[in-house]
Design a protein around this motif. Structure first.
Motif, PDB file in Angstrom:
ATOM      1  N   ARG A 192       0.912  -1.188   0.075  1.00 47.25           N
ATOM      2  CA  ARG A 192       0.063  -0.063  -0.263  1.00 47.25           C
ATOM      3  C   ARG A 192       0.804   1.191  -0.046  1.00 47.25           C
ATOM      4  O   ARG A 192       0.566   2.186  -0.814  1.00 47.25           O
ATOM      5  CB  ARG A 192      -0.748  -0.056   1.308  1.00 47.25           C
ATOM      6  N   GLY A 215       2.516   1.902  -3.083  1.00 49.79           N
ATOM      7  CA  GLY A 215       1.447   2.246  -4.176  1.00 49.79           C
ATOM      8  C   GLY A 215       1.460   1.102  -5.192  1.00 49.79           C
ATOM      9  O   GLY A 215       0.755   1.305  -6.290  1.00 49.79           O
ATOM     10  N   SER A 273      -6.466  -0.517 -10.271  1.00 54.23           N
ATOM     11  CA  SER A 273      -7.881  -0.079 -10.165  1.00 54.23           C
ATOM     12  C   SER A 273      -8.762  -0.775 -10.881  1.00 54.23           C
ATOM     13  O   SER A 273      -8.416  -2.026 -11.593  1.00 54.23           O
ATOM     14  CB  SER A 273      -7.898   1.253 -11.143  1.00 54.23           C
ATOM     15  N   GLU A 287      -8.420   2.565  -6.033  1.00 53.28           N
ATOM     16  CA  GLU A 287      -7.359   1.641  -6.027  1.00 53.28           C
ATOM     17  C   GLU A 287      -7.308   0.525  -5.112  1.00 53.28           C
ATOM     18  O   GLU A 287      -7.517   0.936  -3.768  1.00 53.28           O
ATOM     19  CB  GLU A 287      -6.057   2.336  -5.940  1.00 53.28           C
ATOM     20  N   HIS A 321      -2.076   7.022 -16.060  1.00 53.94           N
ATOM     21  CA  HIS A 321      -2.232   6.437 -14.870  1.00 53.94           C
ATOM     22  C   HIS A 321      -3.448   6.208 -14.369  1.00 53.94           C
ATOM     23  O   HIS A 321      -3.539   5.448 -13.139  1.00 53.94           O
ATOM     24  CB  HIS A 321      -1.502   7.486 -13.925  1.00 53.94           C
ATOM     25  N   TYR A 322      -4.512   6.230 -15.312  1.00 52.14           N
ATOM     26  CA  TYR A 322      -5.810   5.700 -14.631  1.00 52.14           C
ATOM     27  C   TYR A 322      -6.205   4.163 -15.016  1.00 52.14           C
ATOM     28  O   TYR A 322      -6.995   3.714 -14.572  1.00 52.14           O
ATOM     29  CB  TYR A 322      -7.063   6.645 -15.105  1.00 52.14           C
ATOM     30  N   ASN A 323      -4.947   3.813 -15.954  1.00 54.78           N
ATOM     31  CA  ASN A 323      -5.229   2.308 -16.356  1.00 54.78           C
ATOM     32  C   ASN A 323      -5.048   1.389 -15.106  1.00 54.78           C
ATOM     33  O   ASN A 323      -4.192   1.502 -14.046  1.00 54.78           O
ATOM     34  CB  ASN A 323      -4.279   2.147 -17.617  1.00 54.78           C
ATOM     35  N   PHE A 362      -1.385   0.594 -14.468  1.00 50.85           N
ATOM     36  CA  PHE A 362      -0.223   1.414 -14.780  1.00 50.85           C
ATOM     37  C   PHE A 362       0.766   1.276 -13.830  1.00 50.85           C
ATOM     38  O   PHE A 362       1.990   1.504 -14.237  1.00 50.85           O
ATOM     39  CB  PHE A 362      -0.893   2.942 -14.365  1.00 50.85           C
ATOM     40  N   TYR A 363       0.720   0.629 -12.512  1.00 51.57           N
ATOM     41  CA  TYR A 363       1.658   0.422 -11.610  1.00 51.57           C
ATOM     42  C   TYR A 363       2.717  -0.205 -12.339  1.00 51.57           C
ATOM     43  O   TYR A 363       3.860   0.036 -12.351  1.00 51.57           O
ATOM     44  CB  TYR A 363       1.225  -0.189 -10.408  1.00 51.57           C
ATOM     45  N   ARG A 366       0.138  13.810  -6.029  1.00 54.56           N
ATOM     46  CA  ARG A 366       0.215  12.194  -6.044  1.00 54.56           C
ATOM     47  C   ARG A 366      -0.113  11.978  -7.237  1.00 54.56           C
ATOM     48  O   ARG A 366       0.570  11.053  -7.924  1.00 54.56           O
ATOM     49  CB  ARG A 366      -0.611  11.571  -4.824  1.00 54.56           C
ATOM     50  N   ASP A 367      -1.110  12.437  -7.984  1.00 53.62           N
ATOM     51  CA  ASP A 367      -1.528  12.062  -9.291  1.00 53.62           C
ATOM     52  C   ASP A 367      -0.381  12.254 -10.145  1.00 53.62           C
ATOM     53  O   ASP A 367      -0.160  11.418 -11.226  1.00 53.62           O
ATOM     54  CB  ASP A 367      -2.645  13.030  -9.904  1.00 53.62           C
ATOM     55  N   ARG A 419       2.336   9.969  -9.603  1.00 57.63           N
ATOM     56  CA  ARG A 419       2.211   8.636 -10.082  1.00 57.63           C
ATOM     57  C   ARG A 419       2.167   8.438 -11.490  1.00 57.63           C
ATOM     58  O   ARG A 419       2.760   7.459 -12.231  1.00 57.63           O
ATOM     59  CB  ARG A 419       0.363   8.328  -9.968  1.00 57.63           C
ATOM     60  N   SER A 420       1.963   9.586 -12.152  1.00 57.81           N
ATOM     61  CA  SER A 420       2.110   9.689 -13.971  1.00 57.81           C
ATOM     62  C   SER A 420       3.545   9.786 -14.153  1.00 57.81           C
ATOM     63  O   SER A 420       3.831   9.287 -15.190  1.00 57.81           O
ATOM     64  CB  SER A 420       1.236  10.944 -14.312  1.00 57.81           C
ATOM     65  N   ARG A 454       6.181   8.667 -12.186  1.00 55.51           N
ATOM     66  CA  ARG A 454       6.776   7.765 -11.210  1.00 55.51           C
ATOM     67  C   ARG A 454       8.398   7.339 -11.583  1.00 55.51           C
ATOM     68  O   ARG A 454       9.048   7.538 -10.925  1.00 55.51           O
ATOM     69  CB  ARG A 454       5.783   6.617 -11.136  1.00 55.51           C
ATOM     70  N   TRP A 506       8.623   9.334  -4.196  1.00 60.16           N
ATOM     71  CA  TRP A 506       7.262   8.519  -4.241  1.00 60.16           C
ATOM     72  C   TRP A 506       6.463   8.310  -2.931  1.00 60.16           C
ATOM     73  O   TRP A 506       5.578   8.616  -2.849  1.00 60.16           O
ATOM     74  CB  TRP A 506       7.478   7.455  -5.575  1.00 60.16           C
ATOM     75  N   ASN A 561       3.199   9.977  -1.446  1.00 61.37           N
ATOM     76  CA  ASN A 561       1.993   8.982  -1.259  1.00 61.37           C
ATOM     77  C   ASN A 561       1.563   8.882   0.182  1.00 61.37           C
ATOM     78  O   ASN A 561       0.641   8.837   0.382  1.00 61.37           O
ATOM     79  CB  ASN A 561       2.711   7.582  -1.822  1.00 61.37           C
ATOM     80  N   LEU A 570      -1.628   9.464   1.755  1.00 62.34           N
ATOM     81  CA  LEU A 570      -2.427   8.558   2.501  1.00 62.34           C
ATOM     82  C   LEU A 570      -2.806   9.130   3.905  1.00 62.34           C
ATOM     83  O   LEU A 570      -3.885   8.868   4.550  1.00 62.34           O
ATOM     84  CB  LEU A 570      -1.610   7.452   2.747  1.00 62.34           C
TER      85      LEU A 570
END
Lengths: 491, 313
Positions: free
Chosen positions: A50, A53, A57, A66, A227-229, A232-233, B94-95, B98-99, B101, B109, B113, B117
Motif C-alpha cells: 500500500r 502504491g 484499479s 485503487e 495512470h488511470y489504467n 499503470f503501476y 500524488r496524481d 503517479r504519472s 513515477r 514517491w 504517497n 495517505l
C-alpha cells in the motif's frame, strides 16, 4: 467430477502431513511457523504494498478506487524437473505462436493447407487488417507472452490461455519475491531458489535486440494509456526498472514515417515501443478515430519498418480463444512435433456437435466468450444459478460462434492463509516468455494466482483473486550459491 | 526528459510547497487566534488566513460570520471544493507523481504517497488539539518529502521539482505579506505604523523566520523590518530575493544540462537584478502593495515562460 480431491502442490494427494518429494523443507517451514506469525508477516507485506502504491484499479467499480492485490505469504514451489519440463513446452508453444502469426499476416500457408479454417482467422475480430503484409523488424510478433498454465495432477499441466497481446502481472511476480525475501528470509536460506530479478534486464535486452536494423543505440519507450489504467503501476515499474521512458500517446509524434518523443530538449527518435495499449487504440488514423490514447501515423511508421512495436499489432489473433482450440494442430504444423503442453479440452460452439454437447452439459462446463478476458463474460457451470445458466443458453443459441466451452478441471491447490487458518485454495500459473531476435528466454518463475474463496476456481485479480510467490528450486547438485568474499574492515 | 514529465515534476514541486505553506499558515493562525481577545478578533484572524490563499472576502466586504477556527481549518486543509486546500494539493501532487513515477526515486514517491495517505479521505479537522496533530503530521511529511528529494539523483527531474518549489515560494511569501499588511493596517494609519506584535510574529512563524528575525534585527517585530526580511534577505529561503535567486540558479542548472535557455532565464535574471538594486525604503516610498502585486505578476510571467521554454503540454 468434484468428488475427487484436488491435487495439492505441497501435499500431493496425501493427508496434509507428508510433503511431496522435494517439498519437505517447505512442508516443515509451514508446519513450524505459527499461523499468527504468518498473518503478521502477510499484514506487513500488504502495508508495504500500500505504501509503495503497488495497486490496481478495478474497472466498473469507481468506489473502490485503487486496491492492492491480496498477497498470500505461503509460496508455491516447482522442482527443477517440473520447471524444465514446463520451459520446454512453453518455448515450443511460443515459437509456434510466432510462426503462426507471421504466417497469418504473410503467406497464410496454414489456411491454404486447411489446418485452421479460413473464417476462424479472416472473420475474426482480432484479425488486424492494417497489420496484414507488414513484417516487423526481425520477424518477431509475440515478443512477450504470458501463458496461463493449470495443473490437475503431478504430471498433468495444461495450457488454459495464451496471452499474446499485452500480458500483465510480471511486476507482481517481482514485487512478491521482494516481499518474501524480506519477510521469510529463513525459507530462502534453506531452499536453492532460482533468481528472477534479472527479468527487467532480459526484457530490455530483448527490446534492444528487436530494434529496426540500423539503430545504433536504440531508444526504447514503454507506451501506457496513462495512470488511470488498471495496470499503470506495472507500466511505471517496468519502465523504471529498465531505465526507459514511460510515455503516453501525446508524448509521441510521427514525422516522415518516423516516431519521435517530445522532450524538453526537442524531438528524440524512438526505435522500439513496448506498448501496453491495445491495437484498437494504437493509431487513430487507422483504428478508433475517437481515441486520444495512441499516436496518429504510428501504423504507417510501423509498416515502413522504422519502429518496432512490442508486441506487434495483430498478435491478438494468437490469443483468441477460438484460435486457442486449434493450438495442438498449430504446434504440430509449425514445429513438426506434438505439443509438449496440452490444451484443456475445448468445445468450439461454432461447431454444431460441440454446441449440442455444450447445451446438454452446461452445469458441468465453463463457457467463455472467445474475445473475453479478465474473467468477464464467462459461465462457471457447477456454481452458476439457474438464471445464469438459462441466460447463457440463450446467448449460446443466438451466437454460438462467440463461445467455447471447457470441462471444469480439478485445479491444483496450494496451502493458503485464510481467516480460518491455512487451507488449500485453487491456483493457476502465468510464466512470462520473451522472444528476442536471437533467443527465447524464460525467467524461472511466474505469477501464481490464487482463488481466495473456498472452492472457487476464479483466480483473476479483477475478480478478487490474490497472488503468491512462485519458487523454482534448483536441482540439489546445481545449487550454485554465490561465493562469499569477506573483506576485513580497516580501522 | 519528456516535456510532460518535466511539467509533472515542476507541479509536484509547486503543490508540495503550497501544501506546506498552507500548513504553516494554519499553524500560525491557530496560535494567533488563541492569543486574540474576543470572537470578532479571532474571526478576523481566520478571515485574513483565507485571504492569503485567495478565498477571503473581497476588499471592503465585511467578514462573514462563518470564519470560525473549525470552518477555516477545514477549508484550508481538507476541503476539495477549495482547489488549493492541502488535501487537494497533495492529491494533485500524488496524481502527478503517479504519472511521472519513473522520474522519481522510490523514496520521493513514497514520501508523496505517504503524505497523501495520511490526509486520506479525512473531511474534518476536529478540535484544536486534533488540528494541531494534523499540522504536525503534515509538517513531518513535508520534511520527509524534502529529505527524500535531497537524496535524489541530480538530474533534470530533481531540478524541475526544486524549480516548482522555488517559484511557488516566491508567490506564497508575496501573498502572505500583501494580505497581512493590507488587513492589519489600522484605518487611517500610514504604512509602517505600529501594529500588533503578535500578528507580525505569526507572519514570521508562517515562513519559519522567528529566530531569523531576531538574529538579523535584534528587535521586536517591526513591520518594515519584517517586510525587509521577507523581501530582501537572501539568507532566508522563503524571502522573495531568496527564491528569486534560486529560480535563476535552477534554470541555469537545467540549461547547462539540456543546452536550453530562453525567456524564462532572461525574466528570472531580470527580476533578480532588479531586486538586488532595490531596498525597503524605496519600496515603502512607492507603495508596498503595488510592489507585491507586481512581484506576484512577475512570478506568474516566469511560470508561463517556463511552460513555454520546456514545452509543457
Amino acid at each position: 467430477m468434484a468428488a475427487r480431491k484436488a491435487f495439492d502442490e505441497l501435499w500431493g494427494q496425501g493427508s496434509g502431513e507428508t510433503a511431496r518429494p522435494g517439498f519437505e523443507q517447505l512442508g516443515d517451514w509451514l508446519q513450524n511457523t505459527p499461523v499468527a506469525e504468518l498473518a503478521r508477516r502477510q499484514a506487513t507485506a500488504e502495508a508495504a504494498f500500500r505504501s509503495l502504491g503497488i495497486t490496481f484499479s478495478v474497472y466498473g467499480d469507481e468506489q473502490a478506487g485503487e486496491r492492492i492485490i491480496p498477497f498470500d505469504i505461503i509460496p508455491r514451489l516447482f522442482t527443477a524437473a517440473e520447471w524444465d519440463k514446463l520451459s520446454l513446452g512453453l518455448e515450443q508453444r511460443v515459437r509456434a505462436l510466432n510462426a503462426f502469426v507471421a504466417d497469418v499476416y504473410g503467406p497464410r500457408h496454414i489456411l491454404k493447407d486447411k489446418v485452421v479454417p479460413e473464417d476462424v482467422i479472416l472473420g475474426n475480430p482480432q484479425f488486424c487488417i492494417p497489420a496484414n503484409g507488414a513484417v516487423p523488424p526481425h520477424g518477431i510478433y509475440t515478443h512477450i507472452c504470458g501463458i496461463d498454465i493449470v495443473r490437475t495432477g503431478a504430471d498433468d499441466f495444461f495450457v488454459l490461455e495464451d496471452n499474446a497481446r499485452t500480458p500483465s502481472g510480471v511486476s507482481y511476480m517481482l514485487e512478491n519475491r521482494e516481499a518474501m525475501l524480506r519477510l521469510c528470509p529463513e525459507l530462502f536460506a534453506q531452499l536453492a531458489v532460482k533468481p528472477i530479478d534479472t527479468y527487467p534486464d532480459l526484457l530490455r535486452d530483448m527490446l534492444y535486440s528487436v530494434a529496426p536494423r540500423g539503430s545504433q543505440e536504440p531508444v526504447c519507450v514503454l507506451l501506457t494509456p496513462g495512470h488511470y489504467n488498471s495496470a499503470f503501476y506495472e507500466h511505471s515499474f517496468l519502465a523504471d526498472s529498465m531505465g526507459i521512458e514511460l510515455v503516453e500517446g501525446r508524448d509521441l509524434e510521427v514525422a516522415d514515417d518516423m516516431v519521435y518523443m517530445r522532450t524538453i530538449e526537442g524531438p528524440v527518435r524512438v526505435d522500439v515501443i513496448y506498448r501496453r495499449i491495445d491495437d484498437a487504440f494504437l493509431d487513430p488514423l487507422v483504428f478508433n478515430p475517437n481515441s486520444g490514447l495512441g499516436v496518429p501515423g504510428l501504423m504507417a511508421a510501423y509498416r515502413a519498418g522504422n519502429v518496432t512495436i512490442v508486441n506487434a499489432p495483430g498478435t491478438g489473433i494468437a490469443d483468441d480463444k477460438a484460435v486457442y482450440s486449434f493450438m495442438p494442430e498449430i504446434v504440430r504444423y509449425y514445429m513438426g512435433e506434438e505439443a509438449r503442453l496440452p490444451n484443456v479440452e475445448t468445445f468450439r460452439c461454432r461447431d454444431p456437435e460441440a454446441l449440442r454437447y455444450t447445451l446438454d452439459h452446461l452445469e458441468q462446463l465453463v463457457v467463455k466468450l472467445v474475445d473475453g478476458s479478465g474473467g468477464y463474460g464467462m459461465l462457471v457451470g457447477p456454481t452458476a444459478s439457474k438464471q445464469e445458466i438459462a441466460d447463457f443458453r440463450a446467448a449460446l443459441i443466438a451466437e454460438p460462434q462467440r463461445y467455447i466451452a471447457q470441462p471444469t478441471l480439478a485445479l491444483s491447490t496450494v496451502p493458503t492463509l485464510t481467516d480460518a487458518g491455512v487451507a488449500p485454495r485453487h491456483v493457476d500459473f502465468r510464466p512470462f516468455i520473451l522472444s528476442g531476435a536471437e533467443r527465447v528466454t524464460i525467467v524461472p518463475g511466474g505469477l501464481t494466482r490464487v482463488a481466495l474463496e473456498k472452492g472457487s476456481l476464479v483466480v483473476n485479480s479483477s475478480q478478487g483473486g490474490g497472488t503468491k510467490d512462485s519458487l523454482i528450486i534448483a536441482a540439489p547438485d546445481k545449487a550454485d550459491k554465490e561465493e562469499q568474499h569477506a573483506l576485513p574492515y580497516s580501522r | 526528459m519528456l516535456s510532460r514529465t518535466a511539467a509533472n515534476l515542476y507541479w509536484i514541486g509547486r503543490y508540495m510547497e503550497r501544501a506546506e505553506f498552507t500548513t504553516r499558515l494554519i499553524e500560525a493562525t491557530l496560535r494567533l487566534s488563541s492569543l486574540s481577545y474576543g470572537a470578532d478578533a479571532a474571526s478576523a484572524t481566520w478571515e485574513s488566513a483565507l485571504a492569503v490563499v485567495g478565498r477571503g472576502p473581497a476588499p471592503g466586504e465585511t467578514a462573514s460570520p462563518g470564519a470560525t477556527t473549525f470552518n477555516v481549518c477545514r477549508t484550508l486543509a481538507l476541503d476539495l471544493d477549495n482547489p488549493n486546500s492541502i488535501r487537494a494539493c497533495l492529491s494533485r501532487a500524488r496524481d502527478n507523481a503517479r504519472s511521472a513515477r519513473n522520474a522519481l526515486s522510490s523514496e520521493v514517491w513514497q514520501a508523496i504517497n505517504r503524505a497523501w495517505l495520511d490526509v486520506g479521505d479525512r473531511t474534518s479537522p476536529g478540535g484544536i488539539q486534533n488540528t494541531l496533530a494534523l499540522v504536525d503530521t503534515l509538517k513531518a511529511n513535508s520534511r520527509g518529502f524534502e529529505g527524500a528529494l535531497a537524496r535524489m539523483l541530480r538530474h533534470e527531474g530533481f531540478w524541475f521539482m526544486r524549480l516548482g518549489s522555488a517559484v511557488e515560494r516566491g508567490d506564497n511569501s508575496a501573498r502572505l505579506l500583501d494580505v497581512k499588511y493590507y488587513l492589519l493596517l489600522p484605518k487611517g494609519q500610514k504604512v509602517g505604523g505600529v501594529l500588533d506584535h503578535d500578528q507580525w510574529t505569526a507572519i514570521l512563524q508562517t515562513v519559519s523566520a522567528r529566530n531569523a528575525y531576531r538574529l538579523f534585527y535584534h528587535d521586536t517585530p517591526k513591520p518594515w523590518l519584517v517586510a525587509d526580511l521577507l523581501l530582501f534577505r537572501s539568507e532566508l529561503p522563503r524571502s522573495i530575493v531568496g527564491s528569486s535567486a534560486e529560480v535563476v540558479d535552477l534554470l541555469a542548472e537545467i540549461g547547462g544540462r539540456t543546452g536550453r535557455q530562453g525567456e524564462a532565464d532572461r525574466l528570472a535574471r531580470l527580476r533578480h537584478s532588479r531586486l538586488a538594486e532595490t531596498n525597503i525604503d524605496e519600496v515603502f516610498r512607492s507603495g508596498l502593495h503595488e510592489f507585491l502585486k507586481d512581484s506576484i505578476a512577475e512570478n506568474a510571467q516566469i511560470d508561463t515562460a517556463i511552460s513555454h521554454q520546456f514545452r509543457f503540454p
